[in-house]
Design a protein around this motif. Structure first.
Motif, PDB file in Angstrom:
ATOM      1  N   MET B   1     118.602 -36.470 135.003  1.00 39.09           N
ATOM      2  CA  MET B   1     118.317 -35.038 134.833  1.00 39.09           C
ATOM      3  C   MET B   1     118.264 -34.649 133.355  1.00 39.09           C
ATOM      4  O   MET B   1     117.411 -33.875 132.935  1.00 39.09           O
ATOM      5  N   TYR B   2     119.197 -35.244 132.562  1.00 40.58           N
ATOM      6  CA  TYR B   2     119.240 -34.945 131.141  1.00 40.58           C
ATOM      7  C   TYR B   2     117.890 -35.274 130.488  1.00 40.58           C
ATOM      8  O   TYR B   2     117.384 -34.548 129.650  1.00 40.58           O
ATOM      9  N   ASN B   3     117.338 -36.439 130.936  1.00 41.98           N
ATOM     10  CA  ASN B   3     116.071 -36.877 130.347  1.00 41.98           C
ATOM     11  C   ASN B   3     114.925 -35.946 130.699  1.00 41.98           C
ATOM     12  O   ASN B   3     114.027 -35.724 129.885  1.00 41.98           O
ATOM     13  N   ILE B   4     114.954 -35.421 131.909  1.00 42.65           N
ATOM     14  CA  ILE B   4     113.913 -34.457 132.302  1.00 42.65           C
ATOM     15  C   ILE B   4     114.015 -33.220 131.406  1.00 42.65           C
ATOM     16  O   ILE B   4     113.006 -32.712 130.906  1.00 42.65           O
ATOM     17  N   PHE B   5     115.239 -32.765 131.171  1.00 44.82           N
ATOM     18  CA  PHE B   5     115.445 -31.602 130.289  1.00 44.82           C
ATOM     19  C   PHE B   5     114.971 -31.924 128.867  1.00 44.82           C
ATOM     20  O   PHE B   5     114.357 -31.098 128.207  1.00 44.82           O
ATOM     21  N   LYS B   6     115.283 -33.146 128.428  1.00 48.53           N
ATOM     22  CA  LYS B   6     114.909 -33.537 127.057  1.00 48.53           C
ATOM     23  C   LYS B   6     113.388 -33.530 126.891  1.00 48.53           C
ATOM     24  O   LYS B   6     112.861 -32.946 125.941  1.00 48.53           O
ATOM     25  N   ILE B   7     112.708 -34.144 127.869  1.00 45.85           N
ATOM     26  CA  ILE B   7     111.239 -34.213 127.771  1.00 45.85           C
ATOM     27  C   ILE B   7     110.634 -32.814 127.879  1.00 45.85           C
ATOM     28  O   ILE B   7     109.724 -32.451 127.135  1.00 45.85           O
ATOM     29  N   ALA B   8     111.193 -32.010 128.816  1.00 42.88           N
ATOM     30  CA  ALA B   8     110.684 -30.635 128.994  1.00 42.88           C
ATOM     31  C   ALA B   8     110.867 -29.828 127.706  1.00 42.88           C
ATOM     32  O   ALA B   8     109.955 -29.115 127.269  1.00 42.88           O
ATOM     33  N   ALA B   9     112.051 -29.960 127.097  1.00 42.48           N
ATOM     34  CA  ALA B   9     112.329 -29.205 125.869  1.00 42.48           C
ATOM     35  C   ALA B   9     111.367 -29.624 124.759  1.00 42.48           C
ATOM     36  O   ALA B   9     110.842 -28.792 124.017  1.00 42.48           O
ATOM     37  N   ARG B  10     111.117 -30.918 124.666  1.00 44.07           N
ATOM     38  CA  ARG B  10     110.218 -31.390 123.606  1.00 44.07           C
ATOM     39  C   ARG B  10     108.791 -30.921 123.860  1.00 44.07           C
ATOM     40  O   ARG B  10     108.045 -30.653 122.918  1.00 44.07           O
ATOM     41  N   ASN B  11     108.407 -30.878 125.130  1.00 41.41           N
ATOM     42  CA  ASN B  11     107.061 -30.381 125.428  1.00 41.41           C
ATOM     43  C   ASN B  11     106.917 -28.915 125.036  1.00 41.41           C
ATOM     44  O   ASN B  11     105.855 -28.488 124.593  1.00 41.41           O
ATOM     45  N   LEU B  12     108.004 -28.160 125.201  1.00 38.77           N
ATOM     46  CA  LEU B  12     107.963 -26.749 124.791  1.00 38.77           C
ATOM     47  C   LEU B  12     107.835 -26.650 123.270  1.00 38.77           C
ATOM     48  O   LEU B  12     107.099 -25.814 122.737  1.00 38.77           O
ATOM     49  N   LEU B  13     108.564 -27.525 122.579  1.00 34.39           N
ATOM     50  CA  LEU B  13     108.514 -27.501 121.116  1.00 34.39           C
ATOM     51  C   LEU B  13     107.164 -27.983 120.590  1.00 34.39           C
ATOM     52  O   LEU B  13     106.758 -27.650 119.474  1.00 34.39           O
ATOM     53  N   ARG B  14     106.483 -28.759 121.411  1.00 39.20           N
ATOM     54  CA  ARG B  14     105.180 -29.286 121.035  1.00 39.20           C
ATOM     55  C   ARG B  14     104.178 -28.143 120.824  1.00 39.20           C
ATOM     56  O   ARG B  14     103.319 -28.195 119.963  1.00 39.20           O
ATOM     57  N   TYR B  15     104.317 -27.106 121.665  1.00 34.91           N
ATOM     58  CA  TYR B  15     103.436 -25.941 121.515  1.00 34.91           C
ATOM     59  C   TYR B  15     104.296 -24.761 121.057  1.00 34.91           C
ATOM     60  O   TYR B  15     104.566 -23.845 121.825  1.00 34.91           O
ATOM     61  N   LYS B  16     104.733 -24.843 119.818  1.00 33.27           N
ATOM     62  CA  LYS B  16     105.723 -23.882 119.318  1.00 33.27           C
ATOM     63  C   LYS B  16     105.252 -22.435 119.424  1.00 33.27           C
ATOM     64  O   LYS B  16     105.990 -21.566 119.878  1.00 33.27           O
ATOM     65  N   ARG B  17     104.017 -22.212 118.990  1.00 29.44           N
ATOM     66  CA  ARG B  17     103.543 -20.823 118.942  1.00 29.44           C
ATOM     67  C   ARG B  17     103.468 -20.222 120.347  1.00 29.44           C
ATOM     68  O   ARG B  17     103.900 -19.104 120.582  1.00 29.44           O
ATOM     69  N   ARG B  18     102.957 -21.043 121.270  1.00 31.12           N
ATOM     70  CA  ARG B  18     102.817 -20.544 122.639  1.00 31.12           C
ATOM     71  C   ARG B  18     104.204 -20.293 123.265  1.00 31.12           C
ATOM     72  O   ARG B  18     104.433 -19.279 123.925  1.00 31.12           O
ATOM     73  N   THR B  19     105.101 -21.224 123.014  1.00 35.35           N
ATOM     74  CA  THR B  19     106.467 -21.061 123.530  1.00 35.35           C
ATOM     75  C   THR B  19     107.106 -19.809 122.950  1.00 35.35           C
ATOM     76  O   THR B  19     107.751 -19.033 123.664  1.00 35.35           O
ATOM     77  N   LEU B  20     106.879 -19.623 121.643  1.00 33.57           N
ATOM     78  CA  LEU B  20     107.463 -18.456 120.971  1.00 33.57           C
ATOM     79  C   LEU B  20     106.911 -17.151 121.559  1.00 33.57           C
ATOM     80  O   LEU B  20     107.671 -16.227 121.885  1.00 33.57           O
ATOM     81  N   LEU B  21     105.584 -17.112 121.728  1.00 32.37           N
ATOM     82  CA  LEU B  21     104.962 -15.883 122.235  1.00 32.37           C
ATOM     83  C   LEU B  21     105.429 -15.571 123.663  1.00 32.37           C
ATOM     84  O   LEU B  21     105.744 -14.424 123.995  1.00 32.37           O
ATOM     85  N   THR B  22     105.494 -16.606 124.482  1.00 36.36           N
ATOM     86  CA  THR B  22     105.945 -16.392 125.871  1.00 36.36           C
ATOM     87  C   THR B  22     107.400 -15.941 125.883  1.00 36.36           C
ATOM     88  O   THR B  22     107.781 -15.032 126.638  1.00 36.36           O
ATOM     89  N   SER B  23     108.203 -16.589 125.059  1.00 37.76           N
ATOM     90  CA  SER B  23     109.623 -16.206 125.008  1.00 37.76           C
ATOM     91  C   SER B  23     109.781 -14.760 124.532  1.00 37.76           C
ATOM     92  O   SER B  23     110.625 -14.022 125.038  1.00 37.76           O
ATOM     93  N   ILE B  24     108.953 -14.368 123.552  1.00 34.57           N
ATOM     94  CA  ILE B  24     109.020 -12.990 123.048  1.00 34.57           C
ATOM     95  C   ILE B  24     108.697 -12.007 124.169  1.00 34.57           C
ATOM     96  O   ILE B  24     109.368 -10.979 124.336  1.00 34.57           O
ATOM     97  N   LEU B  25     107.685 -12.361 124.963  1.00 31.67           N
ATOM     98  CA  LEU B  25     107.287 -11.489 126.070  1.00 31.67           C
ATOM     99  C   LEU B  25     108.443 -11.330 127.074  1.00 31.67           C
ATOM    100  O   LEU B  25     108.767 -10.219 127.500  1.00 31.67           O
ATOM    101  N   ILE B  26     109.049 -12.456 127.402  1.00 30.20           N
ATOM    102  CA  ILE B  26     110.183 -12.411 128.340  1.00 30.20           C
ATOM    103  C   ILE B  26     111.343 -11.639 127.706  1.00 30.20           C
ATOM    104  O   ILE B  26     111.992 -10.812 128.346  1.00 30.20           O
ATOM    105  N   THR B  27     111.559 -11.916 126.420  1.00 30.88           N
ATOM    106  CA  THR B  27     112.642 -11.234 125.707  1.00 30.88           C
ATOM    107  C   THR B  27     112.450  -9.716 125.750  1.00 30.88           C
ATOM    108  O   THR B  27     113.391  -8.977 126.045  1.00 30.88           O
ATOM    109  N   LEU B  28     111.207  -9.282 125.455  1.00 32.72           N
ATOM    110  CA  LEU B  28     110.938  -7.840 125.463  1.00 32.72           C
ATOM    111  C   LEU B  28     111.213  -7.246 126.841  1.00 32.72           C
ATOM    112  O   LEU B  28     111.793  -6.166 126.968  1.00 32.72           O
TER     113      LEU B  28
END
Lengths: 234, 414
Positions: B1-28
């Motif tokens: 499970m840890y590895n799935i989280f690790k790969i998922a997290a890295r995939n999110l970091l791979r598209y930093k801008r998109r992750t940031l924008l989506t997170s901002i939307l959720i945050t708002l």
């Protein structure tokens, strides 16, 4: 011991009303530990044949035994499990996972496919890294290494699960001549070291000469050019 | 499970801008909901607290039919001695009841010897009333607060005090008609000026219960209403049901119920505003769900589309469909968690900031009400739970598609 046996193996693709035969009832067998190449021009059916041997694509008719199992009727989940247990893949475009390091790419099948314990996993990955000469690059990401190095990593990933059979679809197509020769040599060395059967496809005649057994394909029909032992045309 | 989280997290970091924008939307979205819930909740609880703690109480018991004709404050619908005793018996046996106050409500003429006006009066036992309406004393703007009032004294609502130009210490006269039609007048000393608040009874004057009996020539124990304060407001539905059960079965000689029991919600129009606030909160939550759902689905569909070749690779080397599904669901989950956590931190800081800033507002005739937004752990957990659950649900379709992808087709994808 026969590792791949095909009898009247056929693959047809249907597009609307049109049926396109890709493989037309071929018979062949491959002994374990062979270093085999399927050659032929584009559209000859090399990749289709490799995909069927790799349980990625089911045959339309005929029988196909891989590692002693009739794989013609496997369901997709059974195919996935079978591939994970017995077959390694090397791709033309290397297909490494960009977010994982070299070490993690090689480790991936041991975590996500076979679930090895940590210590055993590390030992195996280190062994493969050493075997393909990539110890120094272990912590680099795919984007930080050359094409030849990527394919070395791909070879290590294919072998890391102790796969009995490695399938390589045009493994040298994206490499320069010297690197291509080095990769083929590496695959041969790995075959000797790990006693794994290598089957690869290519249309590059200069790469073909390294194969011990060559199956020539044309329009989905098979011919044999055997320049070594272990392969036969049925 | 840890590895799935690790790969998922890295995939999110791979598209930093998109992750940031989506997170901002959720945050708002999270910030909007939590701030709205906290501010509207504090406004609601402030108003409900004022209404229940300074006049209505949490529950009231009347004689059947009294509420229907409350505008005329009918003295002939007062609860009589035995009925009052019965209610007292039931209330004294209820552990949830903190206090109750017996009141006679009457309409009277208020005279400052020069002018006359109408006034609604609550005649109370000061001690009981202070226990049942603990914020009543706080409404006294001028005059002595201690003890609320004594016999012969009156608390005058500020509007009448202003209009009739009466001050603390002045003498006024109340003239009232009793249920027999007899008119009587009685002088009172203005003990205090009472702040007006929104809601029924918010502009009533107060006199001592014994003065009302004298003024109305009541010689038997009778009251118009019994206001009840509970120890915990959460117990209101249960206590209401218990009281209705205990008192509802008591019938008069005509076979009709003697008592009626109402919660504050039935007695105050503010309950409608409170219900509207709840409805608005629900709509805001639905909007949050929509924002999260659309943004997560969008980003995950893009993510799957861009990684078809990669999905083909991992499927080809034997990754099971369930693990591919888990990989993409985890990406959605992590996006949801990221946006929620940032939103939660910002919201809590904003709420703390509002409390430090002592923001005040006016509502109706009430000025400078202090906004003290709070957010309950339940609300926080609810919003966090909804967002994270919706993030996973939003990832479900793209993740399912990825997991069911044919490796050959995926590998051929350019």
């Amino acid at each position: 011991m026969t590792i791949v046996a095909a009898r009247q193996l056929t693959k047809e693709y249907v597009a609307g009303d049109i049926t396109v035969p890709a493989i037309r009832g071929v018979d062949f067998s491959i002994e374990a530990g062979s270093f085999v190449s399927f050659v032929g021009p584009s559209g000859s059916g090399k990749s289709t044949l490799l995909n069927m041997i790799g349980c990625l694509d089911p045959p339309t008719s005929g029988s196909l035994e891989v590692v002693g199992k009739d794989v013609a009727g496997l369901r997709s989940s059974e195919s996935a499990r079978f591939r994970g247990e017995h077959i390694g893949f090397i791709f033309q475009d290397f297909n490494l996972i960009p977010v994982l390091t070299v070490f993690e790419n090689i480790e991936y099948p041991l975590i996500m496919v076979q679930n090895w314990p940590v210590r055993k996993r590390r030992q195996q990955v280190e062994r493969l890294l050493e075997a393909v000469g990539m110890q120094d690059q272990a912590n680099k990401y795919p984007g930080q290494i050359s094409g030849g190095q990527k394919q070395r990593v791909a070879v290590a990933r294919a072998l890391v699960t102790n796969a009995k059979l490695v399938l390589a679809d045009e493994p040298t197509a994206n490499l320069d001549r010297d690197t291509a020769n080095r990769i083929i040599s590496l695959m041969k060395t790995m075959r000797d070291e790990f006693d794994t059967t290598f089957i690869f496809s290519t249309h590059d005649p200069k790469v073909v000469k390294n194969a011990e057994i060559v199956f020539a394909l044309e329009d989905g029909l098979l011919q044999t050019e055997s320049n070594g032992q272990g392969g036969s045309h049925v | 499970m840890y590895n799935i989280f690790k790969i998922a997290a890295r995939n999110l970091l791979r598209y930093k801008r998109r992750t940031l924008l989506t997170s901002i939307l959720i945050t708002l979205g999270v910030v909007a909901v939590l701030l709205f819930v906290s501010v509207s909740g504090s406004f609601k609880s402030l108003m409900v607290g004022q209404i229940t703690d300074s006049m209505l109480g949490h529950l009231q018991v009347h004689r059947k039919g009294y509420i229907a004709s409350i505008d005329s404050l009918p003295l002939n619908r007062n609860l009589q001695g035995k009925q009052v005793a019965k209610v007292k018996e039931v209330l004294d046996a209820s552990p949830e009841v903190e206090a109750y106050s017996m009141r006679i409500k009457l309409g009277a003429m208020f005279s400052n010897y020069n002018e006359t006006t109408n006034i609604r009066i609550n005649a109370v036992n000061p001690k009981q009333e202070q226990q049942a309406s603990p914020m009543l004393t706080g409404r006294i703007l001028q005059g002595e607060k201690e003890g609320l009032l004594d016999k012969g004294e009156i608390l005058v609502p500020e509007l009448i005090a202003k209009g009739m130009k009466v001050k603390v210490g002045d003498t006024i006269v109340l003239v009232a008609t009793n249920k027999d039609g007899l008119v009587n007048g009685q002088p009172f000393v203005v003990r205090g000026i009472l702040e007006s608040i929104s809601g029924p009874g918010g502009r009533d004057g107060y006199i001592h219960l014994s003065d009302a009996k004298t003024l109305l020539r009541i010689d038997k124990p009778e009251v118009s209403e019994i206001a009840i304060r509970l120890k915990e407001m959460d117990t209101l539905p249960d206590v209401l049901a218990n009281l209705k059960e205990a008192l509802g079965g008591i019938l008069n000689k005509q076979g009709k119920p003697v008592f009626e029991v109402h919660s504050w919600e039935k007695l105050s129009p503010f309950s409608k505003i409170a219900a509207m606030i709840d409805l608005m909160t629900l709509f805001i939550k639905i909007m949050l769900v929509a924002i999260v759902l659309v943004s997560i689905m969008n980003v995950m569909i893009m993510s799957v589309y861009e990684r078809i070749h990669e999905i083909g690779t991992i499927a080809a080397i034997g990754t099971s469909p369930s693990k591919i599904l888990a990989l993409f669901l985890t990406e959605g989950l992590l996006l949801g968690i990221l946006g929620t956590l940032i939103g939660l931190v910002i919201s809590l800081l904003a709420i703390a900031g509002m409390n430090v800033s002592s923001i005040s507002f006016d509502f109706g005739r009430q000025k400078d009400l202090l906004l003290a937004p709070v957010i309950s752990t339940t609300d926080v957990l609810l919003v966090v739970g909804i967002v994270i659950a919706v993030a996973v649900i939003g990832s479900l379709q793209p993740a399912w598609k990825a997991s069911r992808m044919n490796p050959i087709t995926a590998l051929r994808h350019v």
